[in-house]
Motif scaffolding. Structure first.
Motif, PDB file in Angstrom:
ATOM      1  N   PRO A  70      34.677  22.022  14.325  1.00  0.00           N
ATOM      2  CA  PRO A  70      35.278  20.790  14.824  1.00  0.00           C
ATOM      3  C   PRO A  70      36.774  20.938  15.048  1.00  0.00           C
ATOM      4  CG  PRO A  70      34.848  20.601  12.480  1.00  0.00           C
ATOM      5  CD  PRO A  70      34.242  21.910  12.929  1.00  0.00           C
ATOM      6  N   GLU A  71      37.296  20.137  15.965  1.00  0.00           N
ATOM      7  CA  GLU A  71      38.735  20.112  16.221  1.00  0.00           C
ATOM      8  C   GLU A  71      39.433  19.237  15.180  1.00  0.00           C
ATOM      9  OE1 GLU A  71      39.889  22.009  18.576  1.00  0.00           O
ATOM     10  OE2 GLU A  71      37.926  22.535  19.383  1.00  0.00           O
ATOM     11  N   THR A  72      40.722  19.400  15.042  1.00  0.00           N
ATOM     12  CA  THR A  72      41.508  18.542  14.152  1.00  0.00           C
ATOM     13  C   THR A  72      41.604  17.150  14.753  1.00  0.00           C
ATOM     14  OG1 THR A  72      42.782  20.439  13.381  1.00  0.00           O
ATOM     15  CG2 THR A  72      43.726  18.244  12.998  1.00  0.00           C
ATOM     16  N   ILE A  73      41.259  16.143  13.968  1.00  0.00           N
ATOM     17  CA  ILE A  73      41.265  14.761  14.446  1.00  0.00           C
ATOM     18  C   ILE A  73      42.648  14.153  14.235  1.00  0.00           C
ATOM     19  CG2 ILE A  73      40.156  12.507  14.277  1.00  0.00           C
ATOM     20  CD1 ILE A  73      38.329  14.815  15.201  1.00  0.00           C
ATOM     21  N   LYS A  74      43.173  13.537  15.291  1.00  0.00           N
ATOM     22  CA  LYS A  74      44.462  12.854  15.217  1.00  0.00           C
ATOM     23  C   LYS A  74      44.261  11.347  15.153  1.00  0.00           C
ATOM     24  CE  LYS A  74      46.688  16.409  18.093  1.00  0.00           C
ATOM     25  NZ  LYS A  74      47.425  16.666  19.366  1.00  0.00           N
ATOM     26  N   ASP A  75      45.296  10.640  14.720  1.00  0.00           N
ATOM     27  CA  ASP A  75      45.216   9.179  14.634  1.00  0.00           C
ATOM     28  C   ASP A  75      44.968   8.537  15.997  1.00  0.00           C
ATOM     29  OD1 ASP A  75      45.626   9.288  11.915  1.00  0.00           O
ATOM     30  OD2 ASP A  75      47.794   8.924  12.051  1.00  0.00           O
ATOM     31  N   THR A  76      45.377   9.203  17.041  1.00  0.00           N
ATOM     32  CA  THR A  76      45.235   8.648  18.388  1.00  0.00           C
ATOM     33  C   THR A  76      43.849   8.907  19.004  1.00  0.00           C
ATOM     34  OG1 THR A  76      46.247  10.674  19.251  1.00  0.00           O
ATOM     35  CG2 THR A  76      47.695   8.764  18.908  1.00  0.00           C
ATOM     36  N   PHE A  78      39.659   8.758  19.344  1.00  0.00           N
ATOM     37  CA  PHE A  78      38.783   7.603  19.386  1.00  0.00           C
ATOM     38  C   PHE A  78      37.501   7.907  18.614  1.00  0.00           C
ATOM     39  CE2 PHE A  78      36.870   4.263  22.470  1.00  0.00           C
ATOM     40  CZ  PHE A  78      37.372   3.230  21.693  1.00  0.00           C
ATOM     41  N   GLU A  79      37.245   7.163  17.525  1.00  0.00           N
ATOM     42  CA  GLU A  79      36.038   7.330  16.712  1.00  0.00           C
ATOM     43  C   GLU A  79      34.980   6.324  17.164  1.00  0.00           C
ATOM     44  OE1 GLU A  79      34.487   6.858  12.086  1.00  0.00           O
ATOM     45  OE2 GLU A  79      36.626   6.704  12.544  1.00  0.00           O
ATOM     46  N   ILE A  80      33.812   6.833  17.566  1.00  0.00           N
ATOM     47  CA  ILE A  80      32.760   5.994  18.129  1.00  0.00           C
ATOM     48  C   ILE A  80      31.484   6.212  17.334  1.00  0.00           C
ATOM     49  CG2 ILE A  80      31.403   5.479  20.207  1.00  0.00           C
ATOM     50  CD1 ILE A  80      33.823   6.992  21.679  1.00  0.00           C
ATOM     51  N   ASP A 118      36.808   3.071  15.425  1.00  0.00           N
ATOM     52  CA  ASP A 118      37.439   2.343  16.532  1.00  0.00           C
ATOM     53  C   ASP A 118      36.411   1.521  17.302  1.00  0.00           C
ATOM     54  OD1 ASP A 118      40.244   3.445  16.467  1.00  0.00           O
ATOM     55  OD2 ASP A 118      39.105   5.301  16.617  1.00  0.00           O
ATOM     56  N   MET A 119      35.207   2.063  17.415  1.00  0.00           N
ATOM     57  CA  MET A 119      34.146   1.390  18.159  1.00  0.00           C
ATOM     58  C   MET A 119      32.818   1.651  17.464  1.00  0.00           C
ATOM     59  SD  MET A 119      33.302  -0.270  21.056  1.00  0.00           S
ATOM     60  CE  MET A 119      34.737   0.057  22.114  1.00  0.00           C
ATOM     61  N   MET A 120      32.025   0.594  17.287  1.00  0.00           N
ATOM     62  CA  MET A 120      30.686   0.745  16.729  1.00  0.00           C
ATOM     63  C   MET A 120      29.719  -0.092  17.540  1.00  0.00           C
ATOM     64  SD  MET A 120      29.249  -0.103  12.899  1.00  0.00           S
ATOM     65  CE  MET A 120      29.844   1.428  12.140  1.00  0.00           C
ATOM     66  N   MET A 140      22.259   7.667  12.108  1.00  0.00           N
ATOM     67  CA  MET A 140      23.496   7.187  12.732  1.00  0.00           C
ATOM     68  C   MET A 140      24.217   8.370  13.389  1.00  0.00           C
ATOM     69  SD  MET A 140      26.732   5.305  10.844  1.00  0.00           S
ATOM     70  CE  MET A 140      25.886   3.749  10.578  1.00  0.00           C
ATOM     71  N   LEU A 141      24.827   8.111  14.542  1.00  0.00           N
ATOM     72  CA  LEU A 141      25.596   9.130  15.260  1.00  0.00           C
ATOM     73  C   LEU A 141      27.061   8.728  15.328  1.00  0.00           C
ATOM     74  CD1 LEU A 141      23.402  10.064  18.368  1.00  0.00           C
ATOM     75  CD2 LEU A 141      24.021  11.587  16.485  1.00  0.00           C
ATOM     76  N   LYS A 142      27.932   9.702  15.108  1.00  0.00           N
ATOM     77  CA  LYS A 142      29.377   9.449  15.205  1.00  0.00           C
ATOM     78  C   LYS A 142      30.026  10.590  15.974  1.00  0.00           C
ATOM     79  CE  LYS A 142      31.866   9.663  11.360  1.00  0.00           C
ATOM     80  NZ  LYS A 142      32.585   9.182  10.148  1.00  0.00           N
ATOM     81  N   THR A 143      30.918  10.247  16.890  1.00  0.00           N
ATOM     82  CA  THR A 143      31.663  11.279  17.604  1.00  0.00           C
ATOM     83  C   THR A 143      33.118  10.871  17.736  1.00  0.00           C
ATOM     84  OG1 THR A 143      31.568  12.771  19.515  1.00  0.00           O
ATOM     85  CG2 THR A 143      31.307  10.427  19.972  1.00  0.00           C
ATOM     86  N   TYR A 144      33.981  11.871  17.871  1.00  0.00           N
ATOM     87  CA  TYR A 144      35.403  11.654  18.082  1.00  0.00           C
ATOM     88  C   TYR A 144      35.759  12.191  19.473  1.00  0.00           C
ATOM     89  CZ  TYR A 144      35.745  10.920  13.015  1.00  0.00           C
ATOM     90  OH  TYR A 144      35.584  10.458  11.726  1.00  0.00           O
ATOM     91  N   VAL A 145      36.478  11.377  20.243  1.00  0.00           N
ATOM     92  CA  VAL A 145      36.801  11.715  21.634  1.00  0.00           C
ATOM     93  C   VAL A 145      38.284  11.598  21.836  1.00  0.00           C
ATOM     94  CG1 VAL A 145      36.499  10.968  24.029  1.00  0.00           C
ATOM     95  CG2 VAL A 145      34.533  11.018  22.488  1.00  0.00           C
ATOM     96  N   ARG A 146      38.832  12.511  22.639  1.00  0.00           N
ATOM     97  CA  ARG A 146      40.249  12.458  23.012  1.00  0.00           C
ATOM     98  C   ARG A 146      40.342  12.136  24.503  1.00  0.00           C
ATOM     99  NH1 ARG A 146      43.319  17.278  20.687  1.00  0.00           N
ATOM    100  NH2 ARG A 146      42.945  16.015  18.815  1.00  0.00           N
ATOM    101  N   ASN A 147      41.110  11.092  24.796  1.00  0.00           N
ATOM    102  CA  ASN A 147      41.259  10.624  26.186  1.00  0.00           C
ATOM    103  C   ASN A 147      42.344  11.423  26.885  1.00  0.00           C
ATOM    104  OD1 ASN A 147      41.389   9.215  28.555  1.00  0.00           O
ATOM    105  ND2 ASN A 147      41.428   7.197  27.594  1.00  0.00           N
TER     106      ASN A 147
END
Length: 221
Positions: free
Chosen positions: A16-22, A24-26, A49-51, A214-221
């Protein structure tokens, strides 16, 4: 031989990549009519951030809004609920003649589609996926998430595979399958991310509160 082929297709290993505060956790979860937001927050061990919940039990949104006054809760058609840290604009809610739902909304500059395909065995899946595919008209800055009631291998998901990246295939670890009761039988639940967004990390959260993981992903815009 079949076991090796299955393991090669379903079992994923990624760094996994390093997660930043900016970032998006979905989170997506088919709650199987027995659970709601409070159960989902506890399982997730935090507020994302979104569920999105489908087939959720009735949530008391007034009570939740008082408890989480800075955030936003939405009740949509057929037991679909959205929680968001930022305001959501619901574009449309469409239901097929056989109870497949497609909800389109946007938030934080990203376009979302929530999909809940009917589980009725007497309704051909190609009918309902044709319905879904016609409604998913955007593939830039877009996330599609839901219970498709189809495994990843299905030919009816070819349009999704060609236009989006599969969050678990890209950055998940372990078995891709999300059903049933924590056994890796079928991957019915999916998060698809448009190719202009970066998938950083994807997790499955096992639970006996639902027959779906349950599925969770982190996305960078």
């Amino acid at each position: 031989m079949l076991l090796i082929v299955w393991l090669g297709r379903s079992f994923k290993i990624h760094i996994p990549e390093t997660i930043k505060d900016t970032d998006f956790e979905i989170v997506f979860w088919n709650a199987s009519r027995d659970s709601g937001f409070e159960d989902a927050f506890n399982l997730n061990t935090g507020i994302p951030d979104m569920m999105v919940l489908v087939e959720s039990k009735k949530n008391n949104l007034e009570k939740l809004q008082l408890k989480y006054p800075k955030y936003f809760f939405y009740e949509l058609r057929r037991g679909i609920y959205i929680f968001s840290k930022t305001q959501v604009n619901v574009v449309n809610e469409t239901v097929s003649n056989y109870s497949t739902s497609v909800i389109n909304f946007n938030s934080k500059g990203i376009n979302f589609y929530v999909v809940d395909v009917t589980g009725s065995t007497d309704v051909p899946r190609n009918w309902e996926l044709n319905f879904v595919n016609k409604l998913i008209s955007k593939n830039q800055k877009t996330i599609v998430l839901g219970d498709f009631n189809l495994p990843f291998e299905s030919k009816y998901l070819n349009k999704m595979k060609s236009e989006f990246n599969h969050a678990f295939n890209e950055k998940g670890n372990g078995f891709r399958e999300t059903w049933f009761w924590n056994l890796p039988l079928l991957s019915l639940d999916h998060i698809w991310v448009s190719k202009d967004l970066e998938i950083l990390k994807t997790q499955k959260i096992n639970t006996f509160k639902s027959d779906h993981t349950m599925l969770k992903t982190y996305v960078r815009n």
